[in-house]
Design a protein around this motif. Structure first.
Motif, PDB file in Angstrom:
ATOM      1  N   ARG A  21     -48.719  -4.330   4.028  1.00  0.00           N
ATOM      2  CA  ARG A  21     -49.321  -5.321   4.934  1.00  0.00           C
ATOM      3  C   ARG A  21     -48.329  -6.447   5.238  1.00  0.00           C
ATOM      4  O   ARG A  21     -48.248  -6.934   6.365  1.00  0.00           O
ATOM      5  CB  ARG A  21     -50.598  -5.888   4.327  1.00  0.00           C
ATOM      6  CG  ARG A  21     -51.301  -6.906   5.174  1.00  0.00           C
ATOM      7  CD  ARG A  21     -51.931  -6.302   6.383  1.00  0.00           C
ATOM      8  NE  ARG A  21     -52.929  -5.352   5.936  1.00  0.00           N
ATOM      9  CZ  ARG A  21     -53.686  -4.628   6.730  1.00  0.00           C
ATOM     10  NH1 ARG A  21     -53.577  -4.751   8.022  1.00  0.00           N
ATOM     11  NH2 ARG A  21     -54.549  -3.767   6.260  1.00  0.00           N
ATOM     12  N   ALA A  22     -47.547  -6.859   4.246  1.00  0.00           N
ATOM     13  CA  ALA A  22     -46.563  -7.927   4.457  1.00  0.00           C
ATOM     14  C   ALA A  22     -45.518  -7.504   5.485  1.00  0.00           C
ATOM     15  O   ALA A  22     -45.174  -8.274   6.384  1.00  0.00           O
ATOM     16  CB  ALA A  22     -45.910  -8.308   3.133  1.00  0.00           C
ATOM     17  N   HIS A  23     -45.014  -6.268   5.373  1.00  0.00           N
ATOM     18  CA  HIS A  23     -44.049  -5.763   6.357  1.00  0.00           C
ATOM     19  C   HIS A  23     -44.691  -5.673   7.738  1.00  0.00           C
ATOM     20  O   HIS A  23     -44.072  -6.028   8.749  1.00  0.00           O
ATOM     21  CB  HIS A  23     -43.519  -4.387   5.946  1.00  0.00           C
ATOM     22  CG  HIS A  23     -42.373  -4.446   4.998  1.00  0.00           C
ATOM     23  ND1 HIS A  23     -41.080  -4.653   5.407  1.00  0.00           N
ATOM     24  CD2 HIS A  23     -42.328  -4.336   3.652  1.00  0.00           C
ATOM     25  CE1 HIS A  23     -40.277  -4.661   4.357  1.00  0.00           C
ATOM     26  NE2 HIS A  23     -41.014  -4.476   3.278  1.00  0.00           N
ATOM     27  N   GLN A  24     -45.922  -5.192   7.777  1.00  0.00           N
ATOM     28  CA  GLN A  24     -46.621  -5.066   9.049  1.00  0.00           C
ATOM     29  C   GLN A  24     -46.838  -6.444   9.681  1.00  0.00           C
ATOM     30  O   GLN A  24     -46.613  -6.630  10.878  1.00  0.00           O
ATOM     31  CB  GLN A  24     -47.954  -4.358   8.827  1.00  0.00           C
ATOM     32  CG  GLN A  24     -48.603  -3.866  10.080  1.00  0.00           C
ATOM     33  CD  GLN A  24     -49.815  -3.018   9.775  1.00  0.00           C
ATOM     34  OE1 GLN A  24     -50.763  -3.508   9.164  1.00  0.00           O
ATOM     35  NE2 GLN A  24     -49.782  -1.772  10.186  1.00  0.00           N
ATOM     36  N   ASN A  25     -47.237  -7.415   8.880  1.00  0.00           N
ATOM     37  CA  ASN A  25     -47.439  -8.763   9.398  1.00  0.00           C
ATOM     38  C   ASN A  25     -46.141  -9.349   9.948  1.00  0.00           C
ATOM     39  O   ASN A  25     -46.146 -10.037  10.967  1.00  0.00           O
ATOM     40  CB  ASN A  25     -48.020  -9.680   8.319  1.00  0.00           C
ATOM     41  CG  ASN A  25     -49.495  -9.422   8.071  1.00  0.00           C
ATOM     42  OD1 ASN A  25     -50.170  -8.792   8.892  1.00  0.00           O
ATOM     43  ND2 ASN A  25     -49.997  -9.892   6.960  1.00  0.00           N
TER      44      ASN A  25
END
Length: 160
Positions: A21-25
């Motif tokens: 999720r952090a990479h996607q954000n």
């Protein structure tokens, strides 16, 4: 990885986001720029963290939709059927982490193309290596090759 990206991802993880999720954000923050009439398909309550990360021009009018709306301002839509929305009505479409939950993916992508104005932008993301997560169902995992073929088949252009 640049320090700015590393710092962002670490802060996201320490705030409770998964590494995925952090990479996607970070990608959303760097790549998504919306303006005009924009719809978020699969928005639940319209209050996802990425809404604070994406760049929105001052003229952005955001519409939210979901199969099971969790707020009164969310439009109820069934992604396996024709969307109750006018042709050529949105400058941008957001479809983040939804396609894997839709049985009739070709219908949804065709409908997205129908409601997107010519020259508009479709932003999408799907998980690949991710656990089973029914919401209410979980049907698919797509490779980048599969996504590209689905988009081309449904008349999307300039696929990145």
């Amino acid at each position: 990885m640049a320090f700015k990206k590393f710092k962002f991802i670490m802060s996201q993880c320490f705030s409770g986001s998964s590494l995925l999720r952090a990479h996607q954000n970070y990608d959303f923050m760097e790549r998504v720029r919306v303006y005009g009439n924009t719809i978020d398909l699969g928005a639940k309550n319209g209050n996802y963290a990425y809404h604070q990360l994406i760049s929105q021009e001052i003229d952005t009018d955001m519409t939210y939709s979901d199969l099971y709306p969790k707020a009164p301002n969310i439009i109820k839509v069934d992604f396996d059927k024709k969307l109750p929305l006018e042709d050529n009505s949105f400058d941008n479409i957001l479809l983040f982490n939804v396609l894997e939950h839709v049985w009739n993916t070709e219908n949804l992508l065709s409908e997205c193309n129908r409601i997107l104005i010519q020259g508009g932008t479709f932003y999408g993301a799907v998980p690949f290596l991710f656990r089973y997560h029914p919401d209410p169902t979980d049907y698919w995992r797509f490779t980048s090759d599969a996504i590209e073929k689905l988009l081309v088949k449904n008349n999307f252009k300039k696929i990145e």
